[in-house]
Structures are given as structure tokens and as C-alpha cells.
Design an enzyme around this catalytic site. Structure first.
Site, PDB file in Angstrom:
ATOM      1  N   ARG A  31       0.862  -1.184   0.000  1.00 25.08           N
ATOM      2  CA  ARG A  31       0.000   0.000   0.000  1.00 25.08           C
ATOM      3  C   ARG A  31       0.893   1.226   0.000  1.00 25.08           C
ATOM      4  O   ARG A  31       1.849   1.291   0.784  1.00 25.08           O
ATOM      5  CB  ARG A  31      -0.855  -0.017   1.271  1.00 25.08           C
ATOM      6  N   TYR A  54      -2.690  11.805   6.382  1.00 32.80           N
ATOM      7  CA  TYR A  54      -2.999  10.480   6.866  1.00 32.80           C
ATOM      8  C   TYR A  54      -2.110   9.440   6.184  1.00 32.80           C
ATOM      9  O   TYR A  54      -1.897   9.488   4.979  1.00 32.80           O
ATOM     10  CB  TYR A  54      -4.463  10.113   6.568  1.00 32.80           C
ATOM     11  N   ASP A  91      -5.190   3.886   0.126  1.00 38.83           N
ATOM     12  CA  ASP A  91      -6.291   4.113   1.071  1.00 38.83           C
ATOM     13  C   ASP A  91      -6.656   5.604   1.062  1.00 38.83           C
ATOM     14  O   ASP A  91      -5.811   6.452   1.394  1.00 38.83           O
ATOM     15  CB  ASP A  91      -5.819   3.685   2.470  1.00 38.83           C
ATOM     16  N   HIS A 104      -9.092   6.792   2.897  1.00 43.52           N
ATOM     17  CA  HIS A 104      -9.532   7.028   4.275  1.00 43.52           C
ATOM     18  C   HIS A 104     -10.801   7.867   4.377  1.00 43.52           C
ATOM     19  O   HIS A 104     -10.878   8.819   5.177  1.00 43.52           O
ATOM     20  CB  HIS A 104      -8.395   7.656   5.092  1.00 43.52           C
ATOM     21  N   GLU A 153      -9.048   1.939  -1.441  1.00 40.02           N
ATOM     22  CA  GLU A 153      -9.745   1.633  -0.180  1.00 40.02           C
ATOM     23  C   GLU A 153     -10.458   2.852   0.391  1.00 40.02           C
ATOM     24  O   GLU A 153      -9.937   3.966   0.313  1.00 40.02           O
ATOM     25  CB  GLU A 153      -8.692   1.127   0.818  1.00 40.02           C
ATOM     26  N   GLU A 188     -13.332  -1.442   7.005  1.00 39.67           N
ATOM     27  CA  GLU A 188     -12.585  -1.677   8.250  1.00 39.67           C
ATOM     28  C   GLU A 188     -13.355  -1.156   9.465  1.00 39.67           C
ATOM     29  O   GLU A 188     -13.132  -1.629  10.570  1.00 39.67           O
ATOM     30  CB  GLU A 188     -11.179  -1.068   8.174  1.00 39.67           C
ATOM     31  N   ARG A 230     -13.497  -5.320   3.945  1.00 38.78           N
ATOM     32  CA  ARG A 230     -12.364  -5.150   4.867  1.00 38.78           C
ATOM     33  C   ARG A 230     -12.656  -5.536   6.315  1.00 38.78           C
ATOM     34  O   ARG A 230     -11.803  -5.365   7.191  1.00 38.78           O
ATOM     35  CB  ARG A 230     -11.949  -3.677   4.837  1.00 38.78           C
ATOM     36  N   GLU A 235      -4.261  -7.454   5.279  1.00 36.18           N
ATOM     37  CA  GLU A 235      -3.362  -6.353   5.643  1.00 36.18           C
ATOM     38  C   GLU A 235      -2.429  -6.813   6.769  1.00 36.18           C
ATOM     39  O   GLU A 235      -2.843  -7.529   7.681  1.00 36.18           O
ATOM     40  CB  GLU A 235      -4.194  -5.153   6.126  1.00 36.18           C
ATOM     41  N   TRP A 253     -11.753  11.698   9.451  1.00 40.08           N
ATOM     42  CA  TRP A 253     -10.374  11.264   9.621  1.00 40.08           C
ATOM     43  C   TRP A 253     -10.152  10.010   8.805  1.00 40.08           C
ATOM     44  O   TRP A 253     -10.879   9.085   8.845  1.00 40.08           O
ATOM     45  CB  TRP A 253     -10.031  10.975  11.093  1.00 40.08           C
TER      46      TRP A 253
HETATM   47  C1  CS2 Z   1      -5.992   2.206   8.192  1.00 38.60           C
HETATM   48  C2  CS2 Z   1      -5.796   2.101   9.687  1.00 38.60           C
HETATM   49  O1  CS2 Z   1      -5.007   0.102   8.080  1.00 38.60           O
HETATM   50  C3  CS2 Z   1      -5.731   0.900   7.502  1.00 38.60           C
HETATM   51  O2  CS2 Z   1      -6.209   0.725   6.416  1.00 38.60           O
HETATM   52  O3  CS2 Z   1      -7.123   2.798   7.733  1.00 38.60           O
HETATM   53  O4  CS2 Z   1      -4.535   2.614   9.962  1.00 38.60           O
HETATM   54  C4  CS2 Z   1      -6.826   2.782  10.559  1.00 38.60           C
HETATM   55  O5  CS2 Z   1      -6.740   4.150  10.401  1.00 38.60           O
HETATM   56  C5  CS2 Z   1      -6.656   2.392  11.971  1.00 38.60           C
HETATM   57  O6  CS2 Z   1      -6.667   1.017  12.080  1.00 38.60           O
HETATM   58  C6  CS2 Z   1      -7.724   3.039  12.832  1.00 38.60           C
HETATM   59  O7  CS2 Z   1      -7.854   2.417  14.038  1.00 38.60           O
HETATM   60 MG    MG Z   2      -7.836   1.847   5.940  1.00 38.01          MG
END
Ligand code: CS2
Ligand code: MG
Length: 402
Positions: free
Chosen positions: A147, A159, A210, A212, A236, A262, A283, A339, A402
Site C-alpha cells: 500500500r 494520513y 487508502d 480514508h 480503499e 474496516e 475489509r 493487511e 479522519w
Molecule cells: C488504516 C488504519 O489500516 C488501515 O487501512 O485505515 O490505519 C486505521 O486508520 C486504523 O486502524 C484506525 O484504528
Molecule cells: Mg484503511
């Protein structure tokens, strides 16, 4: 056989973790991860005060009945705190059952469907050249999938761009840090990153990205389209998925594969996305989506619609989640990828485990159960420290995702 004790262990071996240890009258015990990043103590209290008393005296073999009891019986369904707590119980019960059977967990689930679990690592840098250097390191370590995240010119922090490279940890001690965001600057820059990476490394490795949850559907469609020449494994969390129908708009415009989930905690978060084939990878993982019992249901639904799994595996998922997820991944027929963000040596020491990495694949060990334990004495030396994920604002100060 009866459950006679429920121990909730909260510790901070470089980051916070909540762990449930379910103990039976025959001495066999099971371990489950109950960590919810930045909201850890809420799950600990839910387990301690509301679930623990209801488990004492129950037969640990009745995994399904206990799951239904905790889900339906509470009246208040779903939600991250509830589902993480249920997941911890469920994971610990599967651990106990597999230990009693003398089998690694994947055998109980239906046996191996593959030899190893393809994982992706995180390469992130302050600029494109730096990210490319990080990608090269992952290629050298043997990863087949990487990634890539990158600092955005004009934004002080982004991020996915960490201070510490191999052990990337987004949660910070104290109160939430504040980051700044500009979608325009981001959309302008990211295609240049992948252009450079494909130019430099070719097409042999899978590349992922990602977003986010920071785009609208039409912005995500623009990004997906711009990234098509670089053949991403997935894009993602392009859009917040509270409104699942929003993904239709992205699908209308791009063939870049989409992953999301996620933060999902139940099959209902993903039902429309899966049934309308609006995503390619789901995810959700063991701890935030109700344990092995519920994740299996999500994966089975997904398998009907060509959606494959891509379990979340950031550092806030403890080795107990990683261990359980690897057994699940080894079995699940519609596996996609896993992941893998490495834990620090201290975290690994607190959670002894038998999974191992080679040639871009993780493999669970063959110990009975899910193969992850907790060293309670060492854990006690590293007590909880308040820590939060950062928050994000637009350049004019507006609170953002976020
Ligand atoms: C992220 C994570 O792994 C990922 O794809 O989005 O770092 C995520 O921000 C954290 O697990 C949040 O707890
Ligand atoms: Mg993520």
C-alpha cells in the site's frame, strides 16, 4: 465444561490493547482481542460489567448460542463497542474449542484452502521519492503487495504518513492531534505517485491505496478513473459508506477495484454494497465485526457476489486478531488479501504467537487454537495510556473525516 472466569487485560506495550481471557473449569482458556482504537476502555467496561457476569457457568462449546445470546439478548444490536466485545468472546470460544479438539483453528473451520496468506505492507513517505524508497524496502523484504501513501504538497501532515516507518502507529498519546486536509491538492497529487511507482517498479507487484473516507462519490470516481492506467489492486475507503448507495456513483465511472469496511461491525453495514456488487473487497475483520462466527457470515454472503475478503490488519488489531484472522484467511474460499502492519517487538513479546512471514505470505502455526497467547506479567508492566487517533480539518477549519 463451564466458563469460570473472565479476565479483561488492558495494557500498553507501545500501544493500547484490550484482551479477554476466558477460563474454564478444566483449565483450558481462550484469548480474544477487544481493542477499539481510542475507545478501548468502553469495550473493557462492556465486557467487565455487562458480559462477564452472563458468561459464568456457561458451556464454552456453545459458541453459536452464546453469540446469539449476546447479540439478540441485549436488545441493543450492533455498534462498534458491542460487536467488538462479542467478537472477543467469540474468538476466545473458538480458541477453546480448537484447543480441546487438538487442532489449529483453520482445521475446525474447514481446513486449508491455500498454502499461505498473501499480505500487504504499508509504504509511506513525505513525498513521492520517499514513498518510492519505502516501496523498494517492502519489495526487498519479499512483499508481493504494497500500500502506498504519500505526503501532499501544501499540507503539513497527511494520513498514512508516519513518523516511524516499519511500526506505523496513527494513535498518539494525549488528546487528538489535528491534521489539515485539502481534497483538491490530494486529487491532483496521488495519480503522480502511482505514475512514478509503476514507472520505477513495473507491474509485477500489487499496489494499493487508502483514501480514508475523504472523498465524495464523484471525487472518488475521478480518482478511480485517473488511477486506472496503474492497475491498483484496490482503492480503499474512497467514500464514507454510511450511505451504501453512494458507491453506485463510483462504479458507474471506474473499473478500479474498490475495498471498504474496516469500520463496519455487522453484515448490515455491507449488505447493499455486496448484493449490488458495488465493491470488490470487504475489509471487515475478526475483532470489529463480531468474531469468527459473524465474519464467516459476511464472507459467505460476499462469496455469492464475487466479493473477496481483505481483512483489516493495522497495529490496533492485536496479534490475537491477526492470529485468528490468519486461520480464517487460510480457510475462507473467497480470500483476497490480508493487511499486515507489523507490531513492535514489545507488542510481539506480550502476545507470543506462532504465525510467521516468508515471501510475502503469512502462515498461521499448527498449535491447537488460534496460536496467540498473552504474557500477563509482562502486560502488567505496561499499563494503559490514554491515546487517540488524530482528527482532520479542512483548510478553513471545518471538521472533516479522519
Ligand atoms: C488504516 C488504519 O489500516 C488501515 O487501512 O485505515 O490505519 C486505521 O486508520 C486504523 O486502524 C484506525 O484504528
Ligand atoms: Mg484503511
Amino acid at each position: 465444561m463451564k466458563i469460570i472466569d473472565t479476565k479483561i487485560i488492558v495494557c500498553c506495550p507501545d500501544r493500547n490493547f484490550v484482551t479477554l481471557k476466558l477460563i474454564t473449569d478444566e483449565g483450558v482458556y481462550g484469548i480474544g482481542d477487544a481493542t477499539l482504537n481510542g475507545r478501548e476502555l468502553a469495550v473493557a467496561a462492556y465486557l467487565q460489567d455487562h458480559i462477564g457476569p452472563c458468561l459464568l457457568g456457561r458451556d464454552p462449546g456453545q459458541i453459536e448460542d452464546i453469540w446469539q445470546y449476546l447479540y439478540r439478548g441485549a436488545y441493543w444490536r450492533r455498534g462498534p463497542v458491542t460487536m467488538t466485545a462479542i467478537a472477543a468472546v467469540d474468538t476466545a470460544l473458538w480458541d477453546i474449542k480448537a484447543k480441546l479438539a487438538g487442532m489449529p483453528l483453520y482445521q475446525l473451520l474447514g481446513g486449508k484452502s491455500r498454502n499461505g496468506v498473501m499480505v500487504y505492507g504499508h509504504a509511506n513517505g513525505t513525498d513521492i521519492a520517499h514513498t518510492a524508497d519505502e516501496v523498494a524496502k517492502y519489495i526487498d523484504m519479499g512483499y508481493r503487495a504494497i500500500r502506498a501513501q504519500c505526503g501532499i504538497p501544501g499540507l503539513p501532515s497527511t494520513y498514512g504518513v508516519s513518523k516511524d516507518k516499519l511500526f506505523y502507529e496513527p494513535a498518539d498519546a494525549g488528546l487528538p492531534a489535528e491534521n489539515l486536509w485539502s481534497t483538491e491538492k490530494y486529487l491532483h497529487h496521488i495519480p503522480k505517485l502511482f505514475d512514478h511507482l509503476r514507472d520505477k517498479f513495473g507491474f509485477e507487484h500489487h499496489l494499493l491505496h487508502d483514501a480514508h473516507h475523504r472523498l465524495t462519490p464523484i471525487e472518488a470516481a475521478q480518482l478511480g478513473k485517473a488511477l486506472e492506467p496503474y492497475k491498483l489492486f484496490w482503492l480503499e475507503d474512497a467514500v464514507v459508506a454510511d450511505n451504501q448507495a453512494g458507491f453506485r456513483r463510483i462504479r458507474e465511472h471506474t473499473t478500479t477495484p474498490l475495498a471498504v469496511g474496516e469500520v463496519f461491525n455487522s453484515i448490515w453495514d455491507a449488505k447493499q454494497l455486496i448484493e449490488e456488487q458495488l465493491i470488490d473487497y470487504i475489509r471487515a475483520t475478526v475483532t470489529h465485526a463480531g468474531g469468527i462466527t459473524h465474519l464467516r457470515r459476511i464472507a459467505d454472503l460476499a462469496s455469492l457476489y464475487h466479493v473477496r475478503t481483505g481483512c483489516h490488519g493495522a497495529t490496533d488489531l492485536s496479534p490475537a486478531t491477526m492470529g485468528a484472522a490468519l486461520h480464517f484467511d487460510l480457510w475462507v474460499p473467497n480470500f483476497g488479501i490480508q493487511e499486515y502492519m507489523r507490531h513492535t517487538p514489545l507488542t510481539d513479546e506480550v502476545f507470543p504467537h506462532d504465525y510467521s512471514f516468508a515471501d510475502g505470505y503469512l502462515t498461521p502455526g499448527d498449535k491447537p487454537g488460534h496460536g496467540v497467547d498473552i504474557d500477563e506479567k509482562l502486560a502488567a508492566k505496561h499499563p494503559y495510556k490514554r491515546a487517540y487517533l488524530p482528527v482532520n480539518r479542512l483548510l478553513d477549519g471545518t471538521m472533516f473525516n479522519w
